[in-house]
Enzyme design. Sequence first.
Site, short mmCIF file in Angstrom:
data_model
loop_
_atom_site.label_atom_id
_atom_site.label_comp_id
_atom_site.label_asym_id
_atom_site.label_seq_id
_atom_site.Cartn_x
_atom_site.Cartn_y
_atom_site.Cartn_z
N ASP A 557 -59.15 -2.58 54.68
CA ASP A 557 -57.98 -2.00 54.00
C ASP A 557 -56.76 -1.98 54.90
OD1 ASP A 557 -59.47 -1.66 51.78
OD2 ASP A 557 -59.71 0.51 51.96
N CYS A 602 -53.06 -14.02 48.14
CA CYS A 602 -53.53 -12.66 48.38
C CYS A 602 -52.80 -11.82 47.34
CB CYS A 602 -53.27 -12.22 49.82
SG CYS A 602 -51.65 -12.68 50.48
N ARG A 608 -52.22 -12.51 54.37
CA ARG A 608 -53.56 -13.09 54.51
C ARG A 608 -53.55 -14.56 54.11
NH1 ARG A 608 -56.98 -8.19 51.56
NH2 ARG A 608 -55.71 -6.50 52.40
N GLN A 646 -47.40 -12.08 57.85
CA GLN A 646 -46.53 -10.95 57.55
C GLN A 646 -46.50 -9.90 58.66
OE1 GLN A 646 -47.82 -9.07 53.96
NE2 GLN A 646 -45.87 -8.06 53.55
#
Length: 684
Positions: A557, A602, A608, A646
């Site tokens: 997460d 993603c 990702r 990112q």
Amino acid sequence: MSSQETAVKQFIDLINSSSNDPNRKAVTPAIATKFLLARKFDIPRAVALFEQHEQIRQREGLYGFDPHVDPLRTELETGKFTILPGRDGSGAAIALFTANLHYPMTVTHKTTLQGVVYQLDVALQSADTQKAGLVFIYDMSTSKYSNFDYDLSQKILTLLKGGYPARLKKVLIVTAPLWFKAPFKILRLFVREKLRERVFTVSIPQLSLHVPRDSLPVRLGGTFEIDHSSWLLHCYKSMTNREDEIIAGVGPQQQQSNSSAQATTMGSGGTSTVTTAILDPHLAGGTIPGATTDLAEYVSGHRRSPSSNVDHIGVEDIADLTAAAGGVHHHHVHHSHHHHNTSSELWSENPPSSASSGFSDDDSLAGAEGDPKTIEQIVQMVRERGKQGLIREYAEIKARAPDGTFTHAKLRNNLAKNRYTDVLCYDHSRVVLSQEDDDPTSDYINANFVDGYKQKNAYISTQGPLPKTSYDFWRMVWEQHCLVIVMTTRVMERGRVKCGQYWEPVEGAFVEYGCFQIRTIAVESNEDYTVAELEVKNIKTDEVRCVSHWQFTSWPDYGVPASAHAMLNFLQRAREKQAEMVKSLGDLWAGHPRGPPIVVHCSAGIGRTGTFITLDICISRLEDVGSADIKGTVEKIRSQRAYSIQMPDQYVFCHLALIEYALSRSLLQSADLSGFDDRDDDSE
């Protein structure tokens, strides 16, 4: 005497002194200029082009024919080859060959080639075409194997690439069927002359990335209906009522037209003439009232070419010719090539196309450029810089402003198609969908092509589909012939929706989006990922395809995985599945050996997604040549999909994962990274 005039004189002297044929027609300044323009006034190359041109036209019987006599007359009337009235963004003329109108068993190569060069010679009367060159579109839409003629295709391309006095800007093969493999043998002819980047196989939606829509016919995604009859009338008139050659920009040696009553049956080189000024409106397959009178009046009052003192009509004037030849409505053609529609101004000289444009295994933007390092050097660099050093390196990359525009993503009708308002889609590399219901914004999806290792457009980086964009997502998968979808997020994370449920996760269930029915055939669940085999049916055509859906479910997460083992295993299996599916297509797949683009997403399609693609590229390169360039790869990806990678942790993870991969494959014996996380902020 100017340098161009000097070049013309030298060209003529070289050609005339080298010819032993007493019947060979003397080379005029106009002919010399055409060949010099085609080779940018490189005299030796222009002379070589001329000699090749002469050989081909003599060998193929391309001199001294009459367009009014069958079988050439009938061949011309088929419309299989025509010159379009518009131009591309750089001013190049556009030639179109329609494959489904060609029947090899009923016409000879000689007749078809005569029809091609006859029309090309007329197009080349335009100074604009001489200067800007030619775009050749080979339209295979709805064609069958019986329409394809390998030898003819090879002859046409050989003529255009090395035997015709017009620079070949691009070859665009449109809607190539899956059985279409032979053209890629032909395209290898271009590799030796470094023309590989000028050859593209494209879908109809992608064609507008190369040619403005207002220069394309409706059936190719454009705005007008082809009026081949009026073009033929122009050809007949032009070849009947013109000086032997039109000179383009050679200064005071320009010649005056004094042979308006003389008909020329061929141009470009040595020509034969007939002393008739026939103009038959019926030759084009139908009567156009008033064509003879009105067209003649129009021609006589036409503007003079800025590069010649001769009355001169180029292909850009066909729209006006059509109106003069009987009031036929035609689309407006811009005489200035700086006023095309907005989208055309966004594309560079070689805009993106489908993955099948890469016909050679070394067709790559991830070659030896950048700063590649061996895996041992990468380990040393990572150890010396430490985590904070890599984070600073990433910060430098991230600080650079995006190098591109987001015009389409910001259009009012497209804003709601973006999952996140701050994650937009570059114009220059976006995936263009087919246009629907005359809505110009219906071609938009938040997705970009990204190059792989030795493969153009190996991936499609896209956001997780929204409920309102799921139909667009499946349209993209269908139009790009994608076989594998890689999803690196769960549908829900931390109580938030990260992606729409655009497929059914249960075996036997199906969902429909527009004309696409997606049925889940099988589901394989693993600890770290889930694989769903999907059957995608186009309800309109009843065509069914298989798509493999790979969802990585063990990304934490927060942050990145502690170990790259699970991701690397997932990546390897997904890549193997792509190879297996491409192999199963056999000769049905004619594109790059690695297959169509792999769709990777993603939630936003940058974090990702960028991590997965970076690793795949670097691993492929490491396996192939023993080196990799993580920084350069990330920079390249970000130039095609803005903001890819990112977070700094993702950048660091790429380095550690590549080292972990090398250890697992025994490409590296050991890697001492003790203290990597403990280096202080000043460490390098």
